[in-house]
Design a protein around this motif. Structure first.
Motif, mmCIF file in Angstrom:
data_model
loop_
_atom_site.group_PDB
_atom_site.id
_atom_site.type_symbol
_atom_site.label_atom_id
_atom_site.label_comp_id
_atom_site.label_asym_id
_atom_site.label_seq_id
_atom_site.Cartn_x
_atom_site.Cartn_y
_atom_site.Cartn_z
ATOM 1 N N THR A 10 0.827 -1.211 0.000
ATOM 2 C CA THR A 10 0.000 0.000 0.000
ATOM 3 C C THR A 10 0.857 1.256 0.000
ATOM 4 O OG1 THR A 10 -0.196 -0.046 2.412
ATOM 5 C CG2 THR A 10 -1.948 -1.091 1.159
ATOM 6 N N LYS A 11 1.969 1.226 0.744
ATOM 7 C CA LYS A 11 2.860 2.395 0.742
ATOM 8 C C LYS A 11 3.443 2.619 -0.646
ATOM 9 C CE LYS A 11 4.318 2.411 5.547
ATOM 10 N NZ LYS A 11 5.451 2.249 6.463
ATOM 11 N N LYS A 12 3.789 1.547 -1.327
ATOM 12 C CA LYS A 12 4.324 1.681 -2.683
ATOM 13 C C LYS A 12 3.259 2.265 -3.611
ATOM 14 C CE LYS A 12 6.294 -0.812 -6.504
ATOM 15 N NZ LYS A 12 6.337 -2.070 -7.216
ATOM 16 N N GLU A 13 2.033 1.736 -3.511
ATOM 17 C CA GLU A 13 0.948 2.223 -4.365
ATOM 18 C C GLU A 13 0.641 3.695 -4.095
ATOM 19 O OE1 GLU A 13 -3.787 1.357 -5.146
ATOM 20 O OE2 GLU A 13 -2.594 -0.113 -4.084
ATOM 21 N N LEU A 14 0.584 4.077 -2.822
ATOM 22 C CA LEU A 14 0.265 5.463 -2.490
ATOM 23 C C LEU A 14 1.422 6.414 -2.809
ATOM 24 C CD1 LEU A 14 -1.642 4.874 0.848
ATOM 25 C CD2 LEU A 14 -2.607 5.674 -1.310
ATOM 26 N N SER A 15 2.657 5.927 -2.747
ATOM 27 C CA SER A 15 3.790 6.795 -3.068
ATOM 28 C C SER A 15 3.861 7.083 -4.569
ATOM 29 C CB SER A 15 5.102 6.177 -2.583
ATOM 30 O OG SER A 15 5.421 5.039 -3.340
ATOM 31 N N GLU A 16 3.288 6.204 -5.382
ATOM 32 C CA GLU A 16 3.275 6.427 -6.830
ATOM 33 C C GLU A 16 2.239 7.469 -7.243
ATOM 34 O OE1 GLU A 16 2.706 2.511 -8.390
ATOM 35 O OE2 GLU A 16 4.784 1.926 -8.003
ATOM 36 N N THR A 17 1.318 7.780 -6.353
ATOM 37 C CA THR A 17 0.335 8.827 -6.636
ATOM 38 C C THR A 17 0.914 10.170 -6.205
ATOM 39 O OG1 THR A 17 -0.701 8.584 -4.472
ATOM 40 C CG2 THR A 17 -1.572 7.206 -6.241
ATOM 41 N N LYS A 18 0.138 11.207 -6.313
ATOM 42 C CA LYS A 18 0.598 12.542 -5.950
ATOM 43 C C LYS A 18 0.244 12.895 -4.496
ATOM 44 C CE LYS A 18 1.818 14.076 -10.157
ATOM 45 N NZ LYS A 18 2.874 13.257 -10.610
ATOM 46 N N ILE A 19 -0.005 11.864 -3.670
ATOM 47 C CA ILE A 19 -0.359 12.092 -2.271
ATOM 48 C C ILE A 19 0.919 12.301 -1.465
ATOM 49 C CG2 ILE A 19 -1.482 11.092 -0.250
ATOM 50 C CD1 ILE A 19 -3.169 9.417 -2.186
ATOM 51 N N TRP A 20 0.923 13.301 -0.593
ATOM 52 C CA TRP A 20 2.086 13.559 0.248
ATOM 53 C C TRP A 20 2.288 12.404 1.211
ATOM 54 C CZ3 TRP A 20 1.041 19.221 2.154
ATOM 55 C CH2 TRP A 20 1.178 20.094 1.080
ATOM 56 N N LYS A 21 3.547 12.122 1.520
ATOM 57 C CA LYS A 21 3.857 11.017 2.419
ATOM 58 C C LYS A 21 3.241 11.233 3.797
ATOM 59 C CE LYS A 21 7.533 8.226 4.291
ATOM 60 N NZ LYS A 21 8.950 7.997 4.417
ATOM 61 N N SER A 22 3.220 12.464 4.273
ATOM 62 C CA SER A 22 2.641 12.734 5.591
ATOM 63 C C SER A 22 1.128 12.515 5.625
ATOM 64 C CB SER A 22 2.960 14.155 6.037
ATOM 65 O OG SER A 22 2.416 15.084 5.127
ATOM 66 N N ASN A 23 0.488 12.465 4.459
ATOM 67 C CA ASN A 23 -0.948 12.207 4.405
ATOM 68 C C ASN A 23 -1.264 10.720 4.381
ATOM 69 O OD1 ASN A 23 -1.641 14.872 4.465
ATOM 70 N ND2 ASN A 23 -1.818 15.071 2.261
ATOM 71 N N TYR A 24 -0.461 9.912 3.717
ATOM 72 C CA TYR A 24 -0.759 8.484 3.692
ATOM 73 C C TYR A 24 0.006 7.712 4.762
ATOM 74 C CZ TYR A 24 3.479 7.556 0.862
ATOM 75 O OH TYR A 24 4.764 7.438 0.397
ATOM 76 N N ASN A 25 0.962 8.331 5.416
ATOM 77 C CA ASN A 25 1.696 7.689 6.493
ATOM 78 C C ASN A 25 1.980 8.727 7.589
ATOM 79 O OD1 ASN A 25 2.948 5.557 7.761
ATOM 80 N ND2 ASN A 25 4.913 5.934 6.806
ATOM 81 N N PRO A 26 0.911 9.168 8.306
ATOM 82 C CA PRO A 26 1.104 10.217 9.302
ATOM 83 C C PRO A 26 1.989 9.757 10.464
ATOM 84 C CG PRO A 26 -1.175 9.441 9.295
ATOM 85 C CD PRO A 26 -0.470 8.739 8.201
ATOM 86 N N PRO A 27 2.673 10.698 11.099
ATOM 87 C CA PRO A 27 3.590 10.350 12.186
ATOM 88 C C PRO A 27 2.935 9.578 13.325
ATOM 89 C CG PRO A 27 3.912 12.617 11.522
ATOM 90 C CD PRO A 27 2.723 12.118 10.778
ATOM 91 N N ILE A 28 1.656 9.848 13.628
ATOM 92 C CA ILE A 28 0.992 9.122 14.705
ATOM 93 C C ILE A 28 0.842 7.650 14.342
ATOM 94 C CG2 ILE A 28 -1.356 9.648 13.924
ATOM 95 C CD1 ILE A 28 -0.262 9.490 17.585
ATOM 96 N N PHE A 29 0.613 7.349 13.053
ATOM 97 C CA PHE A 29 0.502 5.958 12.625
ATOM 98 C C PHE A 29 1.853 5.264 12.695
ATOM 99 C CE2 PHE A 29 -3.592 5.553 9.937
ATOM 100 C CZ PHE A 29 -4.332 6.077 10.983
ATOM 101 N N VAL A 30 2.909 5.986 12.363
ATOM 102 C CA VAL A 30 4.260 5.418 12.459
ATOM 103 C C VAL A 30 4.540 5.034 13.901
ATOM 104 C CG1 VAL A 30 6.712 5.898 12.162
ATOM 105 C CG2 VAL A 30 5.082 6.685 10.444
#
Length: 65
Positions: A10-30
Protein backbone atom coordinates in the motif's frame (compact mmCIF):
# COMPACT_ATOMS: atom_id res chain seq x y z
CA UNK A 1 0.20 -12.36 2.91
CA UNK A 2 1.25 -10.80 6.22
CA UNK A 3 0.25 -7.34 7.40
CA UNK A 4 3.77 -6.01 6.83
CA UNK A 5 3.73 -7.21 3.20
CA UNK A 6 0.34 -5.60 2.64
CA UNK A 7 1.55 -2.39 4.27
CA UNK A 8 4.61 -2.26 1.99
CA UNK A 9 2.38 -2.77 -1.05
CA UNK A 10 0.00 0.00 0.00
CA UNK A 11 2.86 2.39 0.74
CA UNK A 12 4.32 1.68 -2.68
CA UNK A 13 0.95 2.22 -4.37
CA UNK A 14 0.27 5.46 -2.49
CA UNK A 15 3.79 6.79 -3.07
CA UNK A 16 3.27 6.43 -6.83
CA UNK A 17 0.33 8.83 -6.64
CA UNK A 18 0.60 12.54 -5.95
CA UNK A 19 -0.36 12.09 -2.27
CA UNK A 20 2.09 13.56 0.25
CA UNK A 21 3.86 11.02 2.42
CA UNK A 22 2.64 12.73 5.59
CA UNK A 23 -0.95 12.21 4.40
CA UNK A 24 -0.76 8.48 3.69
CA UNK A 25 1.70 7.69 6.49
CA UNK A 26 1.10 10.22 9.30
CA UNK A 27 3.59 10.35 12.19
CA UNK A 28 0.99 9.12 14.70
CA UNK A 29 0.50 5.96 12.62
CA UNK A 30 4.26 5.42 12.46
CA UNK A 31 4.41 5.65 16.24
CA UNK A 32 1.45 3.33 16.78
CA UNK A 33 2.90 0.75 14.36
CA UNK A 34 6.21 0.84 16.24
CA UNK A 35 4.23 0.13 19.40
CA UNK A 36 2.88 -3.02 17.73
CA UNK A 37 -0.56 -1.96 16.50
CA UNK A 38 -1.57 -3.03 12.99
CA UNK A 39 -3.31 0.07 11.65
CA UNK A 40 -4.34 0.40 8.03
CA UNK A 41 -3.74 3.64 6.14
CA UNK A 42 -6.83 5.90 6.03
CA UNK A 43 -7.22 5.26 2.32
CA UNK A 44 -7.86 1.55 2.93
CA UNK A 45 -9.96 1.75 6.10
CA UNK A 46 -13.73 1.55 6.13
CA UNK A 47 -15.93 4.61 6.51
CA UNK A 48 -17.01 3.88 10.10
CA UNK A 49 -13.40 3.40 11.23
CA UNK A 50 -12.33 6.67 9.60
CA UNK A 51 -15.36 8.51 10.98
CA UNK A 52 -14.90 7.38 14.58
CA UNK A 53 -11.13 7.85 14.62
CA UNK A 54 -11.50 11.37 13.20
CA UNK A 55 -14.29 12.11 15.68
CA UNK A 56 -12.09 11.07 18.59
CA UNK A 57 -9.19 13.32 17.47
CA UNK A 58 -11.50 16.29 16.81
CA UNK A 59 -13.30 15.75 20.12
CA UNK A 60 -10.02 15.69 22.00
CA UNK A 61 -8.79 18.76 20.17
CA UNK A 62 -11.93 20.80 20.82
CA UNK A 63 -12.27 19.46 24.35
CA UNK A 64 -8.78 20.51 25.35
CA UNK A 65 -9.09 24.05 24.01
Amino acid sequence: MSFQDKLKATKKELSETKIWKSNYNPPIFVLLRKLGLNIRPFHYSTFPVNFFSSSIWCGLGFGLT
